[in-house]
Design a protein around this motif. Structure first.
Motif, PDB file in Angstrom:
ATOM      1  N   GLU A 247      -2.449  -5.520  10.052  1.00  0.00           N
ATOM      2  CA  GLU A 247      -3.566  -6.169   9.373  1.00  0.00           C
ATOM      3  C   GLU A 247      -3.038  -7.426   8.700  1.00  0.00           C
ATOM      4  O   GLU A 247      -2.274  -7.353   7.749  1.00  0.00           O
ATOM      5  N   THR A 248      -3.434  -8.578   9.233  1.00  0.00           N
ATOM      6  CA  THR A 248      -2.968  -9.840   8.663  1.00  0.00           C
ATOM      7  C   THR A 248      -3.828 -10.222   7.459  1.00  0.00           C
ATOM      8  O   THR A 248      -4.980  -9.784   7.333  1.00  0.00           O
ATOM      9  N   HIS A 249      -3.257 -11.022   6.586  1.00  0.00           N
ATOM     10  CA  HIS A 249      -3.980 -11.508   5.409  1.00  0.00           C
ATOM     11  C   HIS A 249      -3.205 -12.699   4.857  1.00  0.00           C
ATOM     12  O   HIS A 249      -1.964 -12.683   4.847  1.00  0.00           O
ATOM     13  N   PRO A 250      -3.898 -13.747   4.378  1.00  0.00           N
ATOM     14  CA  PRO A 250      -3.188 -14.891   3.790  1.00  0.00           C
ATOM     15  C   PRO A 250      -2.275 -14.489   2.630  1.00  0.00           C
ATOM     16  O   PRO A 250      -1.222 -15.086   2.422  1.00  0.00           O
ATOM     17  N   ASP A 251      -2.696 -13.478   1.882  1.00  0.00           N
ATOM     18  CA  ASP A 251      -1.895 -12.963   0.785  1.00  0.00           C
ATOM     19  C   ASP A 251      -0.944 -11.900   1.342  1.00  0.00           C
ATOM     20  O   ASP A 251      -1.380 -10.840   1.801  1.00  0.00           O
ATOM     21  N   VAL A 252       0.362 -12.186   1.309  1.00  0.00           N
ATOM     22  CA  VAL A 252       1.332 -11.271   1.915  1.00  0.00           C
ATOM     23  C   VAL A 252       1.292  -9.891   1.267  1.00  0.00           C
ATOM     24  O   VAL A 252       1.664  -8.891   1.896  1.00  0.00           O
ATOM     25  N   LYS A 253       0.831  -9.818   0.042  1.00  0.00           N
ATOM     26  CA  LYS A 253       0.764  -8.525  -0.644  1.00  0.00           C
ATOM     27  C   LYS A 253      -0.338  -7.627  -0.089  1.00  0.00           C
ATOM     28  O   LYS A 253      -0.370  -6.418  -0.362  1.00  0.00           O
ATOM     29  N   LYS A 254      -1.233  -8.211   0.694  1.00  0.00           N
ATOM     30  CA  LYS A 254      -2.356  -7.435   1.226  1.00  0.00           C
ATOM     31  C   LYS A 254      -2.208  -7.143   2.722  1.00  0.00           C
ATOM     32  O   LYS A 254      -3.112  -6.573   3.329  1.00  0.00           O
ATOM     33  N   ARG A 255      -1.080  -7.511   3.296  1.00  0.00           N
ATOM     34  CA  ARG A 255      -0.852  -7.221   4.710  1.00  0.00           C
ATOM     35  C   ARG A 255      -0.434  -5.763   4.884  1.00  0.00           C
ATOM     36  O   ARG A 255       0.165  -5.167   4.001  1.00  0.00           O
ATOM     37  N   LYS A 256      -0.735  -5.238   6.044  1.00  0.00           N
ATOM     38  CA  LYS A 256      -0.337  -3.861   6.356  1.00  0.00           C
ATOM     39  C   LYS A 256       0.545  -3.878   7.601  1.00  0.00           C
ATOM     40  O   LYS A 256       0.338  -4.672   8.517  1.00  0.00           O
TER      41      LYS A 256
END
Length: 555
Positions: A533-542
Protein backbone atom coordinates in the motif's frame (compact mmCIF):
# COMPACT_ATOMS: atom_id res chain seq x y z
CA UNK A 1 15.27 -38.55 -32.06
CA UNK A 2 14.61 -41.16 -29.39
CA UNK A 3 16.79 -40.90 -26.31
CA UNK A 4 19.59 -43.31 -25.50
CA UNK A 5 20.52 -44.16 -21.94
CA UNK A 6 24.11 -42.93 -21.60
CA UNK A 7 23.91 -41.93 -17.92
CA UNK A 8 26.01 -43.55 -15.20
CA UNK A 9 24.24 -46.47 -13.53
CA UNK A 10 23.88 -46.13 -10.62
CA UNK A 11 24.69 -42.50 -9.81
CA UNK A 12 27.85 -42.29 -7.63
CA UNK A 13 26.27 -40.61 -4.59
CA UNK A 14 29.61 -40.62 -2.78
CA UNK A 15 30.61 -37.75 -5.10
CA UNK A 16 27.89 -35.41 -3.81
CA UNK A 17 29.99 -33.82 -1.00
CA UNK A 18 32.72 -33.08 -3.54
CA UNK A 19 30.59 -31.18 -6.04
CA UNK A 20 31.56 -27.54 -6.49
CA UNK A 21 29.09 -25.12 -8.07
CA UNK A 22 31.17 -21.97 -7.59
CA UNK A 23 30.81 -19.02 -5.25
CA UNK A 24 27.76 -16.83 -4.76
CA UNK A 25 30.17 -13.89 -4.58
CA UNK A 26 31.09 -12.96 -8.14
CA UNK A 27 34.48 -11.66 -7.02
CA UNK A 28 35.46 -15.07 -5.65
CA UNK A 29 33.75 -17.33 -8.20
CA UNK A 30 36.28 -19.60 -9.86
CA UNK A 31 33.63 -20.88 -12.29
CA UNK A 32 32.53 -17.41 -13.37
CA UNK A 33 33.92 -17.57 -16.88
CA UNK A 34 33.16 -21.24 -17.42
CA UNK A 35 29.50 -20.84 -16.46
CA UNK A 36 28.99 -17.46 -18.09
CA UNK A 37 25.49 -16.84 -19.45
CA UNK A 38 25.23 -14.51 -22.42
CA UNK A 39 21.95 -12.90 -21.47
CA UNK A 40 20.10 -10.25 -23.44
CA UNK A 41 21.63 -7.73 -21.06
CA UNK A 42 25.15 -8.98 -21.83
CA UNK A 43 24.52 -8.65 -25.56
CA UNK A 44 23.52 -5.04 -24.96
CA UNK A 45 26.54 -4.52 -22.71
CA UNK A 46 28.83 -5.70 -25.50
CA UNK A 47 27.52 -2.86 -27.69
CA UNK A 48 29.48 -0.50 -25.40
CA UNK A 49 26.87 2.25 -25.57
CA UNK A 50 26.31 2.78 -21.83
CA UNK A 51 28.59 3.84 -18.99
CA UNK A 52 26.14 3.36 -16.09
CA UNK A 53 25.30 -0.27 -15.19
CA UNK A 54 22.48 -0.78 -12.69
CA UNK A 55 21.33 -3.97 -10.96
CA UNK A 56 19.78 -5.42 -7.81
CA UNK A 57 21.87 -7.10 -5.10
CA UNK A 58 22.88 -10.54 -6.37
CA UNK A 59 22.01 -9.79 -10.01
CA UNK A 60 25.60 -10.09 -11.24
CA UNK A 61 27.16 -6.60 -11.02
CA UNK A 62 30.25 -7.80 -9.19
CA UNK A 63 30.57 -10.79 -11.52
CA UNK A 64 30.53 -8.55 -14.58
CA UNK A 65 33.02 -6.17 -12.95
CA UNK A 66 35.33 -9.11 -12.25
CA UNK A 67 35.09 -10.38 -15.84
CA UNK A 68 36.00 -6.92 -17.12
CA UNK A 69 38.85 -6.58 -14.65
CA UNK A 70 40.31 -9.93 -15.76
CA UNK A 71 39.76 -9.22 -19.47
CA UNK A 72 37.55 -12.25 -19.89
CA UNK A 73 37.32 -13.75 -23.35
CA UNK A 74 33.55 -13.83 -22.77
CA UNK A 75 33.56 -10.02 -23.10
CA UNK A 76 35.50 -9.97 -26.34
CA UNK A 77 34.73 -6.33 -27.14
CA UNK A 78 36.67 -5.20 -24.08
CA UNK A 79 39.61 -7.63 -24.17
CA UNK A 80 41.86 -5.19 -26.04
CA UNK A 81 41.09 -2.33 -23.67
CA UNK A 82 43.39 -0.87 -21.00
CA UNK A 83 41.29 -1.76 -17.95
CA UNK A 84 41.59 0.51 -14.89
CA UNK A 85 39.59 -0.73 -11.86
CA UNK A 86 38.43 1.73 -9.21
CA UNK A 87 37.06 -0.33 -6.35
CA UNK A 88 37.69 1.60 -3.17
CA UNK A 89 35.03 1.08 -0.49
CA UNK A 90 34.30 4.67 0.53
CA UNK A 91 33.57 5.56 4.16
CA UNK A 92 30.80 8.10 3.73
CA UNK A 93 31.01 9.09 7.37
CA UNK A 94 34.69 10.01 6.93
CA UNK A 95 33.94 11.73 3.63
CA UNK A 96 31.20 13.82 5.23
CA UNK A 97 33.46 14.87 8.10
CA UNK A 98 36.32 15.62 5.71
CA UNK A 99 34.18 17.95 3.62
CA UNK A 100 32.67 19.59 6.71
CA UNK A 101 35.99 20.13 8.48
CA UNK A 102 38.15 21.21 5.58
CA UNK A 103 35.85 22.69 2.92
CA UNK A 104 33.05 24.35 4.86
CA UNK A 105 33.31 27.45 2.65
CA UNK A 106 33.09 25.49 -0.60
CA UNK A 107 30.15 24.06 -2.50
CA UNK A 108 30.46 20.43 -1.34
CA UNK A 109 29.05 19.07 -4.61
CA UNK A 110 31.89 20.75 -6.49
CA UNK A 111 34.38 19.21 -4.07
CA UNK A 112 32.80 15.78 -4.67
CA UNK A 113 33.31 16.25 -8.40
CA UNK A 114 36.94 17.25 -7.89
CA UNK A 115 37.50 14.19 -5.69
CA UNK A 116 36.08 11.93 -8.41
CA UNK A 117 38.23 13.46 -11.14
CA UNK A 118 41.22 13.17 -8.85
CA UNK A 119 40.49 9.51 -8.03
CA UNK A 120 39.91 8.49 -11.65
CA UNK A 121 43.03 10.36 -12.77
CA UNK A 122 45.18 8.88 -10.01
CA UNK A 123 44.18 5.31 -10.91
CA UNK A 124 44.82 5.99 -14.60
CA UNK A 125 48.26 7.37 -13.78
CA UNK A 126 49.03 4.39 -11.54
CA UNK A 127 48.25 1.92 -14.31
CA UNK A 128 50.08 3.93 -16.99
CA UNK A 129 53.17 4.03 -14.76
CA UNK A 130 53.29 0.21 -14.88
CA UNK A 131 53.65 0.12 -18.68
CA UNK A 132 56.99 -0.90 -20.23
CA UNK A 133 59.42 1.95 -20.82
CA UNK A 134 57.60 4.40 -18.53
CA UNK A 135 58.37 7.31 -18.40
CA UNK A 136 59.09 7.65 -22.08
CA UNK A 137 58.54 11.35 -22.73
CA UNK A 138 57.95 14.72 -21.06
CA UNK A 139 54.24 14.06 -20.58
CA UNK A 140 54.88 10.76 -18.83
CA UNK A 141 57.41 12.49 -16.58
CA UNK A 142 54.60 14.86 -15.59
CA UNK A 143 52.49 11.80 -14.74
CA UNK A 144 55.32 10.42 -12.60
CA UNK A 145 55.64 13.77 -10.82
CA UNK A 146 51.90 13.78 -10.06
CA UNK A 147 52.10 10.31 -8.55
CA UNK A 148 55.12 11.33 -6.50
CA UNK A 149 53.36 14.46 -5.19
CA UNK A 150 50.29 12.44 -4.16
CA UNK A 151 52.22 9.86 -2.12
CA UNK A 152 51.92 10.53 1.61
CA UNK A 153 53.38 8.60 4.50
CA UNK A 154 51.25 10.47 7.00
CA UNK A 155 47.82 9.40 5.73
CA UNK A 156 46.23 6.20 4.49
CA UNK A 157 45.92 5.19 0.85
CA UNK A 158 42.25 6.09 0.51
CA UNK A 159 41.30 8.89 -1.86
CA UNK A 160 40.58 11.10 1.17
CA UNK A 161 44.00 10.27 2.61
CA UNK A 162 45.72 11.10 -0.67
CA UNK A 163 44.10 14.52 -0.92
CA UNK A 164 44.79 15.25 2.75
CA UNK A 165 48.43 14.34 2.33
CA UNK A 166 48.79 16.35 -0.87
CA UNK A 167 47.31 19.51 0.62
CA UNK A 168 48.87 19.26 4.06
CA UNK A 169 52.42 18.39 3.07
CA UNK A 170 52.80 20.68 0.11
CA UNK A 171 51.78 24.19 -0.86
CA UNK A 172 49.50 23.35 -3.77
CA UNK A 173 46.39 24.38 -5.60
CA UNK A 174 44.42 21.65 -7.37
CA UNK A 175 42.41 22.81 -10.38
CA UNK A 176 40.00 21.21 -12.81
CA UNK A 177 36.77 21.86 -14.68
CA UNK A 178 33.51 19.93 -14.76
CA UNK A 179 30.99 20.99 -17.42
CA UNK A 180 33.09 24.11 -17.98
CA UNK A 181 32.69 25.08 -14.31
CA UNK A 182 36.15 25.73 -12.79
CA UNK A 183 36.92 24.05 -9.44
CA UNK A 184 39.99 24.66 -7.31
CA UNK A 185 41.10 23.91 -3.78
CA UNK A 186 44.17 25.22 -2.01
CA UNK A 187 46.28 23.92 0.85
CA UNK A 188 44.51 25.14 3.96
CA UNK A 189 45.12 22.44 6.57
CA UNK A 190 46.84 23.29 9.80
CA UNK A 191 50.47 22.28 9.40
CA UNK A 192 50.81 23.66 5.88
CA UNK A 193 54.03 25.49 5.10
CA UNK A 194 53.59 29.26 5.19
CA UNK A 195 55.42 31.38 2.67
CA UNK A 196 55.88 28.64 0.10
CA UNK A 197 55.07 29.46 -3.49
CA UNK A 198 51.98 27.66 -4.68
CA UNK A 199 52.40 24.66 -6.95
CA UNK A 200 49.50 24.26 -9.35
CA UNK A 201 48.22 20.77 -10.12
CA UNK A 202 45.93 20.99 -13.11
CA UNK A 203 44.06 17.69 -13.34
CA UNK A 204 42.88 18.28 -16.90
CA UNK A 205 46.46 18.83 -18.08
CA UNK A 206 47.47 15.49 -16.56
CA UNK A 207 44.43 13.83 -18.12
CA UNK A 208 45.74 15.02 -21.50
CA UNK A 209 49.14 13.52 -20.73
CA UNK A 210 47.45 10.19 -19.93
CA UNK A 211 45.50 10.27 -23.19
CA UNK A 212 48.64 11.16 -25.19
CA UNK A 213 50.57 8.37 -23.47
CA UNK A 214 47.98 5.71 -24.23
CA UNK A 215 47.34 6.88 -27.78
CA UNK A 216 51.05 6.41 -28.48
CA UNK A 217 51.24 2.95 -26.92
CA UNK A 218 49.76 -0.40 -28.04
CA UNK A 219 48.04 -0.92 -24.68
CA UNK A 220 44.58 -0.07 -26.00
CA UNK A 221 41.93 2.52 -25.24
CA UNK A 222 41.44 2.97 -21.47
CA UNK A 223 38.29 1.78 -19.71
CA UNK A 224 37.79 2.91 -16.11
CA UNK A 225 35.49 0.53 -14.21
CA UNK A 226 34.04 1.72 -10.89
CA UNK A 227 32.38 -0.44 -8.21
CA UNK A 228 31.87 -0.72 -4.42
CA UNK A 229 30.57 2.81 -3.88
CA UNK A 230 26.97 1.86 -3.10
CA UNK A 231 27.06 -0.04 0.18
CA UNK A 232 23.96 0.59 2.27
CA UNK A 233 24.11 3.64 4.55
CA UNK A 234 21.39 5.76 6.15
CA UNK A 235 20.70 9.24 7.49
CA UNK A 236 23.37 11.87 6.84
CA UNK A 237 25.72 9.28 5.39
CA UNK A 238 23.06 8.37 2.83
CA UNK A 239 22.75 12.02 1.76
CA UNK A 240 26.53 12.14 1.35
CA UNK A 241 26.54 8.91 -0.65
CA UNK A 242 23.75 10.10 -2.93
CA UNK A 243 25.42 13.45 -3.62
CA UNK A 244 28.78 11.74 -4.13
CA UNK A 245 27.28 9.37 -6.72
CA UNK A 246 25.42 12.22 -8.40
CA UNK A 247 28.78 14.01 -8.66
CA UNK A 248 30.29 10.89 -10.27
CA UNK A 249 27.53 10.80 -12.88
CA UNK A 250 28.20 14.45 -13.72
CA UNK A 251 31.93 13.76 -13.95
CA UNK A 252 31.17 10.79 -16.22
CA UNK A 253 29.18 13.10 -18.49
CA UNK A 254 31.99 15.66 -18.44
CA UNK A 255 34.65 13.06 -19.33
CA UNK A 256 32.50 11.93 -22.23
CA UNK A 257 32.85 15.42 -23.68
CA UNK A 258 36.32 16.48 -22.52
CA UNK A 259 38.20 13.15 -22.68
CA UNK A 260 35.98 10.76 -24.68
CA UNK A 261 39.01 8.55 -25.34
CA UNK A 262 38.68 7.39 -21.71
CA UNK A 263 35.78 4.93 -21.46
CA UNK A 264 33.85 4.39 -18.21
CA UNK A 265 31.65 1.72 -16.65
CA UNK A 266 30.01 2.61 -13.33
CA UNK A 267 28.24 -0.19 -11.43
CA UNK A 268 25.39 0.93 -9.16
CA UNK A 269 22.70 -0.61 -6.98
CA UNK A 270 19.24 -0.26 -8.52
CA UNK A 271 17.40 1.02 -5.44
CA UNK A 272 19.98 3.74 -4.81
CA UNK A 273 20.11 4.73 -8.46
CA UNK A 274 16.32 5.21 -8.52
CA UNK A 275 16.56 7.79 -5.72
CA UNK A 276 19.12 10.09 -7.32
CA UNK A 277 18.20 13.72 -8.07
CA UNK A 278 17.26 13.45 -11.72
CA UNK A 279 16.00 17.02 -11.88
CA UNK A 280 19.59 18.18 -11.43
CA UNK A 281 21.16 15.40 -13.50
CA UNK A 282 18.68 15.41 -16.37
CA UNK A 283 16.60 12.23 -16.39
CA UNK A 284 16.48 11.68 -20.15
CA UNK A 285 20.24 12.05 -20.51
CA UNK A 286 21.05 9.73 -17.60
CA UNK A 287 18.42 7.17 -18.57
CA UNK A 288 19.76 7.00 -22.13
CA UNK A 289 23.23 6.26 -20.73
CA UNK A 290 22.02 3.54 -18.32
CA UNK A 291 21.87 -0.23 -18.85
CA UNK A 292 19.89 -2.27 -16.34
CA UNK A 293 20.88 -5.85 -15.51
CA UNK A 294 17.98 -8.22 -15.98
CA UNK A 295 17.38 -11.97 -16.21
CA UNK A 296 14.56 -13.65 -18.09
CA UNK A 297 13.11 -16.91 -16.80
CA UNK A 298 14.89 -18.87 -19.53
CA UNK A 299 18.20 -17.20 -18.67
CA UNK A 300 17.81 -18.04 -14.98
CA UNK A 301 17.18 -21.69 -15.82
CA UNK A 302 20.23 -21.62 -18.10
CA UNK A 303 22.33 -20.29 -15.21
CA UNK A 304 21.02 -23.01 -12.88
CA UNK A 305 21.50 -25.79 -15.45
CA UNK A 306 24.97 -24.59 -16.39
CA UNK A 307 26.15 -24.78 -12.78
CA UNK A 308 24.87 -28.35 -12.51
CA UNK A 309 26.50 -29.40 -15.77
CA UNK A 310 29.91 -27.89 -14.95
CA UNK A 311 29.97 -29.47 -11.47
CA UNK A 312 28.98 -32.88 -12.86
CA UNK A 313 31.50 -32.64 -15.71
CA UNK A 314 34.33 -32.07 -13.23
CA UNK A 315 33.65 -35.54 -11.83
CA UNK A 316 32.93 -37.22 -15.19
CA UNK A 317 29.29 -37.77 -14.28
CA UNK A 318 27.58 -35.89 -17.11
CA UNK A 319 28.69 -34.30 -20.37
CA UNK A 320 26.96 -32.27 -23.04
CA UNK A 321 26.96 -35.40 -25.17
CA UNK A 322 25.13 -37.29 -22.42
CA UNK A 323 22.50 -34.58 -22.25
CA UNK A 324 21.89 -34.60 -26.00
CA UNK A 325 21.86 -38.37 -26.31
CA UNK A 326 19.71 -39.10 -23.24
CA UNK A 327 17.08 -36.46 -24.04
CA UNK A 328 14.21 -36.98 -26.46
CA UNK A 329 14.71 -34.31 -29.13
CA UNK A 330 12.55 -35.92 -31.82
CA UNK A 331 10.33 -32.88 -32.29
CA UNK A 332 13.31 -30.69 -33.18
CA UNK A 333 14.06 -32.52 -36.47
CA UNK A 334 17.83 -32.74 -35.96
CA UNK A 335 18.10 -35.17 -38.87
CA UNK A 336 21.86 -35.07 -39.44
CA UNK A 337 22.64 -35.59 -35.78
CA UNK A 338 20.05 -38.38 -35.58
CA UNK A 339 21.79 -40.34 -38.34
CA UNK A 340 25.20 -40.09 -36.68
CA UNK A 341 23.65 -40.96 -33.36
CA UNK A 342 22.17 -44.21 -34.66
CA UNK A 343 25.33 -45.60 -36.35
CA UNK A 344 26.14 -48.33 -33.85
CA UNK A 345 29.48 -49.10 -35.45
CA UNK A 346 30.69 -45.81 -34.00
CA UNK A 347 31.64 -46.41 -30.35
CA UNK A 348 29.29 -44.73 -27.89
CA UNK A 349 32.21 -42.88 -26.29
CA UNK A 350 33.04 -41.32 -29.67
CA UNK A 351 29.42 -40.40 -30.30
CA UNK A 352 29.24 -38.72 -26.90
CA UNK A 353 32.28 -36.60 -27.74
CA UNK A 354 30.81 -35.72 -31.10
CA UNK A 355 27.71 -34.31 -29.47
CA UNK A 356 28.06 -30.91 -27.85
CA UNK A 357 25.86 -27.87 -27.64
CA UNK A 358 27.80 -26.19 -30.44
CA UNK A 359 26.93 -29.00 -32.86
CA UNK A 360 23.38 -27.71 -33.16
CA UNK A 361 22.18 -24.28 -34.08
CA UNK A 362 20.55 -23.18 -30.87
CA UNK A 363 19.77 -19.72 -32.17
CA UNK A 364 17.31 -21.14 -34.71
CA UNK A 365 15.03 -22.46 -32.02
CA UNK A 366 14.92 -20.89 -28.57
CA UNK A 367 12.66 -23.67 -27.37
CA UNK A 368 15.44 -26.22 -28.07
CA UNK A 369 17.79 -24.21 -25.87
CA UNK A 370 15.17 -24.17 -23.11
CA UNK A 371 14.56 -27.91 -23.51
CA UNK A 372 18.26 -28.70 -23.04
CA UNK A 373 18.49 -26.50 -19.92
CA UNK A 374 15.43 -28.13 -18.40
CA UNK A 375 16.78 -31.56 -19.29
CA UNK A 376 20.00 -30.89 -17.37
CA UNK A 377 18.00 -29.83 -14.32
CA UNK A 378 15.70 -32.86 -14.40
CA UNK A 379 18.65 -35.22 -14.77
CA UNK A 380 19.10 -34.53 -11.04
CA UNK A 381 15.90 -32.89 -9.78
CA UNK A 382 12.45 -34.51 -9.75
CA UNK A 383 10.06 -32.94 -12.24
CA UNK A 384 7.55 -32.23 -9.49
CA UNK A 385 8.26 -31.41 -5.88
CA UNK A 386 6.15 -30.01 -3.05
CA UNK A 387 6.06 -27.10 -0.67
CA UNK A 388 3.99 -26.48 2.42
CA UNK A 389 1.35 -23.79 2.58
CA UNK A 390 0.48 -21.79 5.71
CA UNK A 391 -1.84 -24.64 6.82
CA UNK A 392 1.05 -27.12 6.56
CA UNK A 393 -0.55 -28.84 3.60
CA UNK A 394 1.87 -30.31 1.08
CA UNK A 395 1.19 -28.68 -2.27
CA UNK A 396 2.48 -30.29 -5.46
CA UNK A 397 4.41 -27.95 -7.79
CA UNK A 398 6.41 -28.17 -11.03
CA UNK A 399 10.15 -27.83 -10.35
CA UNK A 400 10.54 -24.99 -12.85
CA UNK A 401 7.55 -23.07 -11.51
CA UNK A 402 9.08 -23.51 -8.07
CA UNK A 403 12.47 -22.11 -9.13
CA UNK A 404 10.91 -19.10 -10.83
CA UNK A 405 8.41 -18.16 -8.10
CA UNK A 406 9.71 -19.21 -4.69
CA UNK A 407 12.95 -17.24 -4.94
CA UNK A 408 11.55 -13.79 -5.72
CA UNK A 409 12.75 -11.09 -3.35
CA UNK A 410 11.01 -7.86 -2.42
CA UNK A 411 12.00 -6.36 -5.76
CA UNK A 412 10.10 -9.13 -7.54
CA UNK A 413 13.34 -10.57 -8.88
CA UNK A 414 14.92 -14.01 -8.79
CA UNK A 415 18.68 -13.54 -8.57
CA UNK A 416 21.36 -16.01 -9.66
CA UNK A 417 22.97 -15.67 -6.23
CA UNK A 418 19.90 -17.06 -4.43
CA UNK A 419 19.49 -19.92 -6.89
CA UNK A 420 23.14 -20.89 -6.45
CA UNK A 421 22.82 -20.83 -2.65
CA UNK A 422 19.79 -23.13 -2.92
CA UNK A 423 21.57 -25.55 -5.26
CA UNK A 424 24.45 -25.91 -2.82
CA UNK A 425 22.02 -26.61 0.01
CA UNK A 426 20.26 -29.28 -2.06
CA UNK A 427 23.55 -31.13 -2.48
CA UNK A 428 24.42 -30.84 1.23
CA UNK A 429 21.03 -32.15 2.34
CA UNK A 430 21.05 -34.93 -0.28
CA UNK A 431 24.60 -36.01 0.61
CA UNK A 432 23.53 -36.32 4.25
CA UNK A 433 20.48 -38.32 3.22
CA UNK A 434 22.54 -40.88 1.28
CA UNK A 435 25.13 -41.14 4.03
CA UNK A 436 22.37 -41.92 6.52
CA UNK A 437 20.70 -44.34 4.08
CA UNK A 438 23.57 -46.31 2.51
CA UNK A 439 21.14 -48.88 1.14
CA UNK A 440 19.60 -46.26 -1.18
CA UNK A 441 20.86 -46.40 -4.75
CA UNK A 442 20.08 -43.92 -7.51
CA UNK A 443 19.09 -45.62 -10.76
CA UNK A 444 18.33 -44.27 -14.19
CA UNK A 445 14.71 -44.16 -15.32
CA UNK A 446 12.94 -43.16 -18.51
CA UNK A 447 10.54 -40.36 -17.64
CA UNK A 448 8.53 -38.77 -20.42
CA UNK A 449 10.98 -40.03 -23.03
CA UNK A 450 14.10 -38.72 -21.28
CA UNK A 451 16.58 -40.72 -19.24
CA UNK A 452 16.98 -39.24 -15.77
CA UNK A 453 18.29 -40.07 -12.31
CA UNK A 454 16.07 -39.83 -9.27
CA UNK A 455 18.91 -38.13 -7.43
CA UNK A 456 17.48 -35.29 -5.33
CA UNK A 457 14.46 -36.56 -3.42
CA UNK A 458 11.47 -34.22 -3.19
CA UNK A 459 11.76 -34.00 0.60
CA UNK A 460 15.46 -33.24 0.35
CA UNK A 461 14.70 -30.44 -2.11
CA UNK A 462 12.11 -28.88 0.18
CA UNK A 463 14.35 -29.31 3.21
CA UNK A 464 17.17 -27.59 1.31
CA UNK A 465 14.84 -24.73 0.41
CA UNK A 466 14.02 -24.20 4.09
CA UNK A 467 17.73 -24.23 4.98
CA UNK A 468 18.51 -21.87 2.10
CA UNK A 469 15.93 -19.42 3.43
CA UNK A 470 17.74 -19.44 6.78
CA UNK A 471 21.01 -18.77 4.99
CA UNK A 472 19.49 -15.90 2.99
CA UNK A 473 18.35 -14.30 6.24
CA UNK A 474 21.77 -14.80 7.85
CA UNK A 475 23.51 -13.25 4.85
CA UNK A 476 21.12 -10.34 4.68
CA UNK A 477 21.52 -9.61 8.40
CA UNK A 478 25.19 -8.87 7.73
CA UNK A 479 24.64 -6.36 4.91
CA UNK A 480 24.57 -3.40 7.30
CA UNK A 481 26.21 -3.77 10.72
CA UNK A 482 24.32 -0.75 11.97
CA UNK A 483 21.03 -2.62 11.74
CA UNK A 484 22.07 -6.11 12.92
CA UNK A 485 20.52 -5.72 16.38
CA UNK A 486 17.20 -4.41 15.05
CA UNK A 487 17.09 -6.96 12.27
CA UNK A 488 17.43 -9.74 14.86
CA UNK A 489 14.57 -8.17 16.85
CA UNK A 490 12.46 -7.94 13.72
CA UNK A 491 13.08 -11.60 12.81
CA UNK A 492 12.35 -12.72 16.37
CA UNK A 493 9.07 -10.84 16.62
CA UNK A 494 7.55 -11.12 13.15
CA UNK A 495 6.37 -14.79 13.37
CA UNK A 496 3.89 -15.19 10.48
CA UNK A 497 2.82 -11.54 10.50
CA UNK A 498 1.66 -10.73 6.99
CA UNK A 499 1.58 -6.92 7.03
CA UNK A 500 4.40 -4.69 8.28
CA UNK A 501 3.91 -0.97 8.96
CA UNK A 502 5.66 1.95 10.60
CA UNK A 503 3.74 1.74 13.88
CA UNK A 504 4.49 -1.95 14.47
CA UNK A 505 8.16 -1.50 13.55
CA UNK A 506 8.50 1.42 15.96
CA UNK A 507 6.87 -0.57 18.76
CA UNK A 508 9.31 -3.51 18.49
CA UNK A 509 12.53 -1.54 17.90
CA UNK A 510 12.04 1.46 20.19
CA UNK A 511 13.78 3.68 17.61
CA UNK A 512 12.85 7.31 16.98
CA UNK A 513 10.76 8.10 13.90
CA UNK A 514 13.68 9.01 11.63
CA UNK A 515 15.56 5.83 12.50
CA UNK A 516 12.47 3.66 11.99
CA UNK A 517 12.04 5.15 8.51
CA UNK A 518 15.74 4.48 7.81
CA UNK A 519 15.43 0.88 9.04
CA UNK A 520 12.40 0.22 6.84
CA UNK A 521 14.32 1.78 3.93
CA UNK A 522 17.14 -0.66 4.69
CA UNK A 523 14.77 -3.66 4.62
CA UNK A 524 13.33 -2.38 1.36
CA UNK A 525 16.85 -1.94 -0.05
CA UNK A 526 17.83 -5.55 0.68
CA UNK A 527 14.57 -6.83 -0.80
CA UNK A 528 13.27 -8.06 2.54
CA UNK A 529 10.06 -6.06 2.21
CA UNK A 530 7.90 -4.85 -0.61
CA UNK A 531 5.22 -2.17 -0.60
CA UNK A 532 1.61 -3.37 -0.79
CA UNK A 533 0.00 0.00 0.00
CA UNK A 534 1.74 3.13 -1.22
CA UNK A 535 1.27 6.53 0.39
CA UNK A 536 3.08 9.89 0.11
CA UNK A 537 3.62 9.73 3.86
CA UNK A 538 6.14 6.93 4.46
CA UNK A 539 4.67 6.36 7.90
CA UNK A 540 1.40 5.26 6.31
CA UNK A 541 2.82 2.74 3.84
CA UNK A 542 2.25 -0.96 4.35
CA UNK A 543 4.70 -3.71 3.48
CA UNK A 544 4.86 -7.47 3.15
CA UNK A 545 7.68 -10.00 3.42
CA UNK A 546 8.24 -11.98 0.16
CA UNK A 547 7.90 -15.77 0.30
CA UNK A 548 11.67 -16.33 0.11
CA UNK A 549 12.07 -14.63 3.51
CA UNK A 550 8.94 -15.94 5.19
CA UNK A 551 9.60 -18.49 7.95
CA UNK A 552 9.20 -22.09 6.82
CA UNK A 553 6.05 -23.78 8.17
CA UNK A 554 6.82 -26.08 11.08
CA UNK A 555 5.56 -29.61 11.32
Amino acid sequence: MDALNTLKEPFPTEVLPLLDFGSADGRKDGFLEETFVQTTFVKQFLQDRHSIIVGQIGSGKSALFELLKNKSKKLSVYRGRFIVPVEEAISFQLLRRFIHDEFADHDRKLIYKLIWKFQILYRLCEEVSKLPGFPGDKGEKQIRAFLRDVKSKEFDESVIGKIKGLLRNASVEIKTKVSEAPISIKASFSGGHEGQSKQEINLDRIFRHVVDSLENRPSGRPLVIIDRIDTFVAGEDYDTQREFIEALIEVDDDLDVSHSFIGRKIFLRADLFSRLDYEALGYDKVNDNTLRIGWTDIELLYFFANRILVAFKKHNILTEGDVLLSTDLSKYHLSGISIVRMIKIIPLSVRKKFFNFNSINQERDASLHEKLNKSIITKAFPRRIFHKDSSLNEVDIDIFDFLLTHFKDGHGKVTPRNLLTFLKQVVVVSATYYEENPDQEVHVKNIGGDWEWELFKARCVYGAYCKAKEEYIRNISKVGDEWTKYFATFIGRRANKKTIDFGWMKSITGLDDERVIAFIAYLDHIGFLYVIETHPDVKKRKYRVPIIYMPSPKG
